[in-house]
Design an enzyme around this catalytic site. Structure first.
Site: not given
Ligand SMILES: *Cc1c(COP(=O)(O)O)cnc(C)c1O
Length: 444
Positions: A128-129, A132, A141, A145, A148, A150, A309, A346, A353
């Site tokens: 997504r980002y 990362r 698990c 939870c 959860c 998911r 969520d 989120d 986020k």
């Molecule tokens: C939370 C999340 C991350 C990591 O986000 P950070 O703000 O860097 O901790 C990366 N990918 C996805 C899809 C996420 O939901």
């Protein structure tokens, strides 16, 4: 009665290492994480027996129906933290034992609110980002939870990633040089075997552009026995490795959980915590303050506080956003800065986020900003008269500021709001993809 000792009061004196609920278990069994998995509580009968209660017939039927949808699984360790005498209000009980309210699906609920599946280039991996990825390496698990996000995947044995799925994810990361941070999640990555964890971390850290690996795990909370010396010795071979865990209530920080956290911290692993704001569990500024302070005593930095969520079956856990802001208002200034998490929503649909905060900037002019602090004191900050804005063309060679160019990221395109701020971009407006007014213009 000290619940922190993993020994809910039963009227008898428990042995020092096994809780009174499991008088037949030996200390070495209680210390063995696999014993806890084998003895996970999955049936209502067991809940009734251990709490010495009987659910009314109608309640039982409702709970059964709930469990057909969303199964139950609780480690004996985590269950042992429940206060039997007030179990219905107990934060451990509420997080682990089903509630028929889970069957209530409200209008905005969705099965994949975060669109993790849509942003998924290969199965089990969400990109997504820009820099990362979230890599689901386990579908298992030790405790399910109730909150959860998911939930849709819990107990779904068909989607347990095998080595082939893992290899596909690793291959994607290897072929995607932008990815510098890999976040292992699940399920719980620590339910994989030591060997598989070692292999996976080895494969990932061998990729040159992977600068950091993170693991998200709830085992320090629900199965601290999993943090064995063997596991820690594996983890510390793969630095820089960060771990985020998931404590929601100060009662979860038991001496045993503290020992698990200490082992991880002693292995040089920076620890963070992601809490979820849950109605009836931790929607209280005093509880959250106690939680974050206990966390930092255990060398765990509160990282995120999540607004609950919009996943199916969570409506009874949701609070208004204002509750989260009230909690943050009660933390900033009132306790150590590093004990304050970032409160985030989120965003549904894969927006990621989004931080939400109380307002501290209350007004400003061309040379002053007016701020208020946590006490309500209002101050003026006088801005510099002499600051010369300079035009940034992103040509760092010509700039007097010294950025070692090798360390600079080389994407020249600014993204989102930062593109509106950038001198070197012509963008002045961001417009939603469907905007009637703009569509009229195109037609013209
Ligand atoms: C939370 C999340 C991350 C990591 O986000 P950070 O703000 O860097 O901790 C990366 N990918 C996805 C899809 C996420 O939901």
């Amino acid at each position: 009665m000290s619940l922190d000792q993993e020994s809910p009061a039963t009227g008898t004196t428990p042995s020092p290492s096994t809780p009174a609920l499991y008088p037949d278990s030996t200390a070495s069994q209680w210390d063995d994480w696999r014993w806890h998995l084998r003895h996970s509580i999955k049936k209502l009968d067991t809940v009734e027996r251990l709490l010495d209660i009987e659910f009314p017939k109608e309640r039982r039927e409702e709970l059964k129906r709930t469990m057909d949808h969303f199964p139950m699984s609780i480690t004996p360790y985590y269950f042992s933290l429940i206060n039997r005498y007030d179990f219905e209000n107990d934060p451990i009980f509420r997080q682990s034992v089903p509630d028929p309210a889970e069957l209530h699906i409200s209008r905005c609920d969705c099965t994949d609110p975060l669109a993790e599946d849509k942003d998924s280039p290969v199965e089990g991996l969400t990109h997504r980002y820009p820099d990362r990825v979230l890599f689901h390496v386990s579908n298992l698990c030790s405790m399910y939870c109730r909150h959860c996000t998911r939930k849709r995947k819990v107990g779904d044995v068909d989607s347990i990633p095998d080595k082939k799925n893992l290899l596909a994810g690793i291959e994607y990361i290897r072929n995607t040089p932008e990815v510098r941070d890999v976040l292992l999640s699940g399920g719980d990555p620590f339910l994989l075997s030591d060997e598989l964890i070692d292999w996976l971390l080895g494969e990932l850290s061998a990729i040159e552009h992977v600068e950091v690996i993170r693991i998200g795990t709830r085992t320090p909370v629900v199965l601290p026995q999993r943090i064995t010396d063997d596991l820690v010795n594996i983890l510390k071979k793969h630095h820089p490795l960060w771990i985020n865990t998931h404590f929601n209530h100060p009662r979860e920080i038991t001496p045993r959980a503290s020992r698990a956290l200490a082992k991880l911290a002693n292995a040089g692993i920076p620890l963070g915590n992601q809490s979820v704001l849950l109605a009836g569990v931790n929607d209280c500024p005093r509880i959250m303050k106690s939680l974050v302070q206990k966390l930092v005593m255990n060398r765990v930095r509160p990282y995120y506080l999540y607004q609950c969520d919009l996943s199916e079956g969570l409506s009874h856990f949701r609070t208004p956003v204002g509750k989260g802001i009230e909690i943050i208002e009660n933390l900033i200034g009132h306790t150590s800065g590093f004990a304050v998490p970032t409160y985030v929503i989120d965003a549904p649909g894969g927006g990621g986020k989004i931080p939400v905060m109380p307002n501290y900037l209350i007004s400003w002019s061309t040379n002053k900003v007016i701020l208020r602090n946590y006490e309500g004191v209002i101050s003026t900050y006088k801005e510099p008269d002499s600051y010369e804005p300079f035009f940034c063309n992103r040509n760092c060679d010509e700039c007097h500021l010294q950025l070692p160019l090798a360390a600079a990221d080389d994407d020249t395109q600014a993204i989102g709001i930062s593109s509106l701020l950038a001198d070197y971009e012509d963008t002045t407006t961001l417009t939603p993809e469907t905007n009637e007014r703009m569509e009229r213009r195109d037609d013209a």
